[in-house]
Write a protein that holds these residues in place. Structure first.
Motif, mmCIF file in Angstrom:
data_model
loop_
_atom_site.group_PDB
_atom_site.id
_atom_site.type_symbol
_atom_site.label_atom_id
_atom_site.label_comp_id
_atom_site.label_asym_id
_atom_site.label_seq_id
_atom_site.Cartn_x
_atom_site.Cartn_y
_atom_site.Cartn_z
ATOM 1 N N TYR A 29 96.904 78.909 21.654
ATOM 2 C CA TYR A 29 98.054 78.710 20.785
ATOM 3 C C TYR A 29 97.950 79.809 19.731
ATOM 4 C CZ TYR A 29 98.417 74.274 23.204
ATOM 5 O OH TYR A 29 98.531 73.319 24.186
ATOM 6 N N ASP B 138 103.865 74.137 23.704
ATOM 7 C CA ASP B 138 104.422 73.736 22.413
ATOM 8 C C ASP B 138 103.371 72.915 21.660
ATOM 9 O OD1 ASP B 138 105.814 72.765 20.266
ATOM 10 O OD2 ASP B 138 107.549 72.075 21.413
ATOM 11 N N PRO B 139 102.901 73.390 20.508
ATOM 12 C CA PRO B 139 101.868 72.642 19.775
ATOM 13 C C PRO B 139 102.336 71.291 19.256
ATOM 14 C CG PRO B 139 102.688 74.477 18.465
ATOM 15 C CD PRO B 139 103.277 74.635 19.828
ATOM 16 N N ASP B 140 103.652 71.086 19.171
ATOM 17 C CA ASP B 140 104.161 69.777 18.740
ATOM 18 C C ASP B 140 104.143 68.752 19.873
ATOM 19 O OD1 ASP B 140 104.765 70.282 16.021
ATOM 20 O OD2 ASP B 140 106.508 71.441 16.631
ATOM 21 N N MET B 141 104.149 69.238 21.110
ATOM 22 C CA MET B 141 104.238 68.342 22.254
ATOM 23 C C MET B 141 102.916 68.208 23.018
ATOM 24 S SD MET B 141 107.353 67.384 21.999
ATOM 25 C CE MET B 141 107.498 66.503 23.553
ATOM 26 N N ASP B 142 102.122 69.258 23.058
ATOM 27 C CA ASP B 142 100.882 69.237 23.841
ATOM 28 C C ASP B 142 99.846 68.344 23.163
ATOM 29 O OD1 ASP B 142 102.227 71.022 25.362
ATOM 30 O OD2 ASP B 142 100.963 72.747 24.922
ATOM 31 N N MET B 143 99.297 67.417 23.936
ATOM 32 C CA MET B 143 98.334 66.436 23.414
ATOM 33 C C MET B 143 96.908 66.834 23.801
ATOM 34 S SD MET B 143 100.536 64.477 21.964
ATOM 35 C CE MET B 143 99.659 62.978 21.520
ATOM 36 N N THR C 12 93.547 60.961 20.565
ATOM 37 C CA THR C 12 94.484 61.872 21.219
ATOM 38 C C THR C 12 95.583 62.214 20.221
ATOM 39 O OG1 THR C 12 94.022 60.916 23.400
ATOM 40 C CG2 THR C 12 96.050 62.198 23.154
ATOM 41 N N ARG C 13 95.722 63.497 19.934
ATOM 42 C CA ARG C 13 96.688 63.961 18.939
ATOM 43 C C ARG C 13 97.366 65.242 19.427
ATOM 44 N NH1 ARG C 13 98.040 60.719 14.448
ATOM 45 N NH2 ARG C 13 96.270 59.343 14.056
ATOM 46 N N PRO C 14 98.590 65.529 18.916
ATOM 47 C CA PRO C 14 99.230 66.811 19.222
ATOM 48 C C PRO C 14 98.440 67.966 18.612
ATOM 49 C CG PRO C 14 100.818 65.233 18.333
ATOM 50 C CD PRO C 14 99.465 64.644 18.121
ATOM 51 N N ASN D 40 99.500 70.458 16.969
ATOM 52 C CA ASN D 40 99.962 70.764 15.611
ATOM 53 C C ASN D 40 99.273 69.882 14.568
ATOM 54 O OD1 ASN D 40 101.537 72.662 14.327
ATOM 55 N ND2 ASN D 40 103.319 71.326 14.176
ATOM 56 N N GLU D 41 99.099 68.606 14.878
ATOM 57 C CA GLU D 41 98.438 67.700 13.939
ATOM 58 C C GLU D 41 96.959 68.024 13.809
ATOM 59 O OE1 GLU D 41 99.119 63.632 14.853
ATOM 60 O OE2 GLU D 41 101.272 63.710 14.431
#
Length: 505
Positions: A91, A129-134, A173-175, A177-178
């Motif tokens: 990323y 996408d860092p907002d969607m990838d877990m 498990t987190r995105p 981005n988080e």
């Protein structure tokens, strides 16, 4: 004296002077000393110097790549089996790092500055996408809380009950981005009710976008070119107070963006890293070429993160005997609010094999995981660099927390970064012109010697030609018979007299 003889003498005199002057300059290294002194004066952190503006606002683009380790068998891992991970990334973010509040201090002998860093996501250089990838990984806040209260039975019992009520596990498990930029953690929020100093947000890069590490004060290099760019103080201190020895607490070297000119392959370069809370050193590895320009590659050797048994100088980085890890690891909990964070090179490169063997899915490879710095030896300008570091979490059994009772002590990899920069074309062209000028001036005595050698060859050719012409002239001189007619008629016989006749050439 003929014109040809005069020419020979003139060429000989000029040749002798050129050779004597040239050889004398080569031996005395006059021009090389002059150009080196000029470089020492020009490459300083002072207003109007050749490098000051580019130091304040570096033109080459810097890219930060984040790679995560996704665990695919969390249940088995919690049951005591070997974790299986897969690398996810990169990323990629463009990093902007201009220096701000630049001001000269101590009568202009030093310069202070802040260096905020701003990150902008580049989707075209990223895997998703860092907002969607877990990502499934270790719950770092939970592990940090457990380690914080483990020495108190009452506090650990309360924390365990709190985790159970919130259904907080050791695995989360987190995105992306988080995990990078932060999220509001429920456990930290609950802990904050009794400990207001605790931040309820957590992220591996939390509060690092648009922020700075603090004030740096640098040596300008005017007094001594070897001090160019070296850090004098960090956050107002000339040394750290985190480690257990004076040597380990020393702030050595530069911040990695500037190095003194006229580098030697034998020297050891030091870089201070706020992320590692220490200085590291790099040594020459090999000659390389970047965009047609020569460079020395410096890399950190195994000794940098070697265990105290391999390198006794590293004993000062052990906060306590229990926290002294093996080769290739550095526990940085002292500057991570007590969290059991362990730094290493990616995939445990240069570390003891037992660490990479304990995690299925790791494969340390020098080309992909080595940190290196390519510097032009004449100017010290960074041509290409790749800073690679891995964030790990130390997980093991913690008294008072049943969730950890089957865990084996593991250095679990969470993420590694690859911060890269390559000199831009405009800067490379400017450097090419500067190096050409330096080469011409430094080699001027050799050019003079070369001209003298050429004239020496011309002189030899002229002398040889002159000798050949004299020999040819002598060979063309001969004698012919002439009759004395008057005497012959009277005496009735012939008297022959030899008269020299010379042909004109």
């Amino acid at each position: 004296m003929t014109r040809r003889s005069c020419a020979i003498y003139a060429v000989g005199i000029v040749c002798a002077h050129l050779l004597i002057i040239g050889i004398g300059l080569v031996v005395a290294q006059v021009f090389q000393t002059l150009i080196h002194n000029r470089l020492k004066r020009e490459i300083t952190l002072t207003e109007g110097s050749r490098v000051f503006e580019t130091w304040k606002n570096p033109p080459p683009p810097v890219f930060m790549q984040f790679f995560f380790f996704n665990i695919s068998n969390p249940v088995d891992f919690l049951a005591g089996r070997k974790p299986v991970v897969s690398q996810v990334g990169p990323y990629t973010y463009r990093e902007y790092r201009p220096k701000e509040n630049v001001s000269f201090v101590e009568n202009g002998t030093k310069v202070s500055a802040y260096q905020p860093k701003t990150f902008v996501f580049h989707p075209d250089q990223s895997v998703g996408d860092p907002d969607m990838d877990m990502i499934t990984t270790i719950n770092i806040p939970a592990v940090a809380v457990m380690n914080k209260v483990k020495d108190s039975f009452l506090r650990s019992t309360m924390a365990s009950m709190m985790m159970n009520s919130l259904k907080v596990s050791i695995i989360m498990t987190r995105p992306v981005n988080e995990l990078l930029w932060g999220y509001k953690d429920p456990l930290l929020t609950r802990v904050r009710t009794t400990n207001p100093e605790i931040d309820e947000y957590f992220g591996l890069m939390y509060k690092k976008n648009g922020s700075n590490d603090g004030e740096f004060v640098y040596h300008t290099g005017e007094a001594d070119y070897m001090d160019y760019g070296k850090i004098a103080t960090f956050r107002g201190e000339s040394k750290l107070s985190l480690w257990t020895s004076d040597q380990s607490n020393m702030i050595n070297g530069t911040d990695g963006s500037a190095f003194h000119p006229l580098l030697s392959k034998k020297e050891r370069l030091y870089i201070f890293s706020p992320d590692l809370c220490r200085s590291i050193f790099m040594e020459f590895e090999k000659d390389v070429e970047v965009k047609g320009l020569p460079a020395y590659r410096f890399t950190p050797p195994r000794d940098v993160l070697a265990s105290k048994d391999e390198n006794p100088d590293n004993e000062g980085f052990c906060v306590s005997p229990k926290e002294c890890l093996g080769t290739g690891l550095l526990k940085v909990s002292v500057c991570r609010k007590g969290a059991p964070v362990v730094a290493s090179f990616p995939h445990f490169y240069l570390a003891d094999e037992k660490y990479s063997n304990a995690i299925e899915g790791l494969n340390p490879v020098r080309e992909h995981h080595q940190t290196f710095l390519d510097l032009n030896p004449t100017t010290g300008v960074p041509m290409r660099a790749s800073k690679r570091a891995q964030v790990n979490i130390l997980v093991n059994r913690v008294p008072g927390f049943p969730k950890t009772k089957f865990l084996n002590e593991t250095i679990f990899p969470v993420m590694f970064i690859n911060e890269t920069v390559v000199i831009d074309d405009v800067s490379a062209a400017k450097l090419q012109k500067l190096l050409l000028m330096v080469t011409l001036v430094s080699n001027l005595p050799l050019i003079i010697v070369g001209l003298g050698a050429v004239l020496l060859l011309v002189l030899i050719c002229l002398i040889i030609r002159e000798r050949k012409q004299k020999m040819t002239t002598n060979e063309k001189t001969f004698y012919s018979p002439v009759c004395n007619k008057g005497s012959d008629d009277k005496n009735g016989d012939n008297n022959v007299v030899m008269t020299p006749i010379t042909e004109k050439s």
